[in-house]
Design an enzyme around this catalytic site. Structure first.
Site, PDB file in Angstrom:
ATOM      1  NE  ARG A   1      -4.580   5.400   6.633  1.00 21.76           N
ATOM      2  CZ  ARG A   1      -3.793   4.762   5.784  1.00 21.76           C
ATOM      3  NH1 ARG A   1      -3.598   3.463   5.890  1.00 21.76           N
ATOM      4  NH2 ARG A   1      -3.162   5.420   4.846  1.00 21.76           N
TER       5      ARG A   1
ATOM      6  CG  HIS B   1      -4.176   5.501  -0.126  1.00 20.76           C
ATOM      7  ND1 HIS B   1      -4.307   4.941   1.130  1.00 20.76           N
ATOM      8  CD2 HIS B   1      -3.690   4.508  -0.903  1.00 20.76           C
ATOM      9  CE1 HIS B   1      -3.934   3.674   1.111  1.00 20.76           C
ATOM     10  NE2 HIS B   1      -3.550   3.378  -0.133  1.00 20.76           N
TER      11      HIS B   1
ATOM     12  CD  GLU C   1       1.712   1.453   1.903  1.00 16.77           C
ATOM     13  OE1 GLU C   1       1.813   1.217   0.689  1.00 16.77           O
ATOM     14  OE2 GLU C   1       1.284   0.626   2.720  1.00 16.77           O
TER      15      GLU C   1
ATOM     16  CG  ASN D   1       0.393   1.643   6.101  1.00 15.76           C
ATOM     17  OD1 ASN D   1      -0.111   2.110   7.117  1.00 15.76           O
ATOM     18  ND2 ASN D   1       0.080   2.071   4.888  1.00 15.76           N
TER      19      ASN D   1
ATOM     20  CE1 TYR E   1      -1.246  -5.362   4.376  1.00 15.67           C
ATOM     21  CE2 TYR E   1       0.211  -3.467   4.429  1.00 15.67           C
ATOM     22  CZ  TYR E   1      -1.062  -3.993   4.306  1.00 15.67           C
ATOM     23  OH  TYR E   1      -2.146  -3.170   4.129  1.00 15.67           O
TER      24      TYR E   1
ATOM     25  CD  GLU F   1      -2.550   0.338   4.419  1.00 18.02           C
ATOM     26  OE1 GLU F   1      -1.921  -0.592   3.889  1.00 18.02           O
ATOM     27  OE2 GLU F   1      -2.819   1.400   3.831  1.00 18.02           O
TER      28      GLU F   1
END
Ligand code: IFM
Length: 503
Positions: free
Chosen positions: A125, A169, A214, A339, A341, A407
């Site tokens: 990606r 991005h 995002e 994405n 985390y 991600e």
């Protein structure tokens, strides 16, 4: 990076005060203080034990972004981006770092593909720098910019690696920012034109696309908190940019589908499951609001043509929503990129304040990071169950969509030992546990097609400069030498065996 979203309400209040909005505040009712703490959460470690084989054809990938790795900020006809301008402004980036050179991937992309091959991954990606294609955000495509990405795509295909392309991005052409940027509706039109150019240039070889990376992060951090480019701090800009970005998302989707009907198109959304801090009704409501702000602010308009119900109090006029707009924001995405985390703990803002009457377009919710799990060097809680919770919720709420984990990763600043090896054991544990959590979500019914470790390389971590290393490969920023870390070797083995084993 997204963690600074936890300052969201505080920044809204700060920005509102700066705007001179009424200070008719009252403490919110239902403060979490007097409520029963939520029951102890499941252990973060519960996903460690099993050995799991992934479905045949699962995409094992890694991810990067143009500004974070390419460098060559003003070469071959590339225009200035908002990140060039922001990073060149003293005081904006830690240690005065910039992405002028970054990982020099514009010149070293062959080395980078060799790293991906060495890890035996089958998906990469990466993102396209809009100002490399259109220096000032409009007009014909810069052939040198197109050639760069075209060569990259060809080399990936030759190496049997799927190109997964992100169209935006965060590096908006500065010229468009000067004309109002994402708060200007025209930018949605400019973006659609740019997408059309890229569909024509690469669409014969690229099948999988993401419109945005995002959107929630770049709209919030860039327009409200001001910690990212373009550095604005305004509630109105934040609300207006939200709507223009939603229009651009669907405009880009339609442009791609018109040019390449068989293209698979999604967006990579930053997501984080939002848990109520206590079992009080106020905290549960806060958690739903946090979920709407964090996870569905740009998803609901695409899939359902509306803003999330939990935020229905936002006035349409402030967002500059015109009649018929919500139909226009619809984009039946082929997949949802996640994405992820960490998790978020939401509570009703006990001692916080909120606006009265007309200015009640603030989100009365406090968002914090979890404190039970170990922390990365960035201070982010490692909580594998967050991935399980988020993927299963999206699966439930959106009728089992196709999902790609676009991600997930962790920043640990382990460096080379005397022999030059990088023993980043904690990164291996992170990915092992998050993958085990993902496997459980898939066993429970989620349709997940791929996992992309952030990131291929240590790179420019936005406002943190080069101080946070997320890579599977170590980069010596003085020599640009790349060295695969232990985690990269481990991940390569996982990809080769299509299986995650116990620790
Ligand atoms: O580096 C960023 C990336 O650009 C977007 N997602 C989060 C990463 C880590 O902060």
């Amino acid at each position: 990076m997204r963690l600074s979203r936890r300052k969201f309400v505080q920044s809204i209040l700060g920005a509102s005060a700066a705007l001179g909005l009424p200070a008719a505040f009252s403490a919110c009712s239902g403060s979490s203080k007097a409520s029963t703490p939520a029951p102890a959460r499941d252990s973060a470690l519960q996903f460690q034990a099993a050995s799991t084989t992934f479905p045949k054809g699962f995409f094992w990938g890694t991810a990067t972004a143009s500004y974070q790795i390419e460098g060559a900020w003003n070469e071959d006809g590339k225009g200035e981006s908002i990140w060039d301008r922001f990073a060149h402004t003293p005081g904006k980036i830690k240690n005065g770092d910039t992405g002028d050179v970054a990982c020099d991937s514009y010149h070293r992309w062959r080395e980078d593909i060799a790293l991906i091959r060495a890890m035996n991954l089958n998906s990469y990606r990466f993102s396209i720098s809009w100002p490399r294609i259109q220096a000032s955000g409009s007009g014909a495509a810069n052939s040198k910019g197109v050639d760069y990405y075209s060569r990259l795509v060809d080399a990936l295909l030759e190496a049997r690696i799927r190109p997964l392309v992100t169209l935006y991005h965060w590096d908006l052409p500065q010229a468009l920012e000067d004309a109002g940027g994402w708060t200007n509706r025209d930018t949605a039109g400019r973006f659609t034109d740019y997408v059309q150019l890229m569909a024509q240039a690469l669409g014969d070889r690229v099948a999988d696309w993401m419109i945005f990376n995002e959107p929630d992060a770049f709209v919030d951090l860039g327009h409200l908190e001001g910690t990212h480019a373009p550095g604005r701090q305004s509630i109105l800009d934040f609300l207006r940019a939200t709507h223009v970005v939603n229009l651009a998302q669907s405009g880009g989707f339609r442009a791609l589908k018109a040019a390449r009907p068989s293209a698979r198109v999604g967006t990579a959304f930053s997501m984080s499951p939002c848990e109520p801090a206590t079992d009080s009704e106020a905290d549960k409501l806060a958690a739903e609001r946090a979920h709407a702000i964090t996870n569905t602010w740009f998803l609901e308009p695409a899939l359902r043509g509306r803003y999330p119900d939990a935020l229905a109090f936002l006035p349409e006029t402030a967002m500059r929503i015109k009649a018929g707009d919500m139909e226009k924001t619809r984009a039946p995405l082929d997949f949802i990129g996640i994405n992820l985390y960490y998790r978020t703990i939401a509570s009703a803002p006990g001692t916080m304040e909120r606006f009265s009457h007309a200015q009640e377009w603030l989100f009365p919710v406090k968002m914090d990071g979890g404190q039970q799990g170990p922390k990365t060097d960035f201070g982010w809680e490692v909580w594998p169950k967050a991935l399980y919770d988020m993927v299963t919720r999206i699966t439930r709420d959106y009728n089992r969509p196709v999902i790609e984990i676009t991600e997930s990763g962790c920043s640990y600043n382990d460096g080379p030992d005397a022999s030059g090896a990088i023993h980043d054991r904690r990164r291996i544990e992170y990915h092992r546990q998050y993958l085990a959590a993902l496997a459980r979500a898939m066993a429970d019914g989620a349709d997940v097609r791929g996992y992309h470790a952030w990131s291929l390389l240590d790179n420019f971590e936005w406002a943190e400069g080069f101080s946070q290393r997320f890579g599977l490969a170590y980069v010596d920023f003085k020599t640009q030498q790349r060295t695969i870390k232990d985690s990269g070797r481990w991940y390569g083995k996982v990809a080769t065996e299509n299986r995650v084993g116990p620790a």
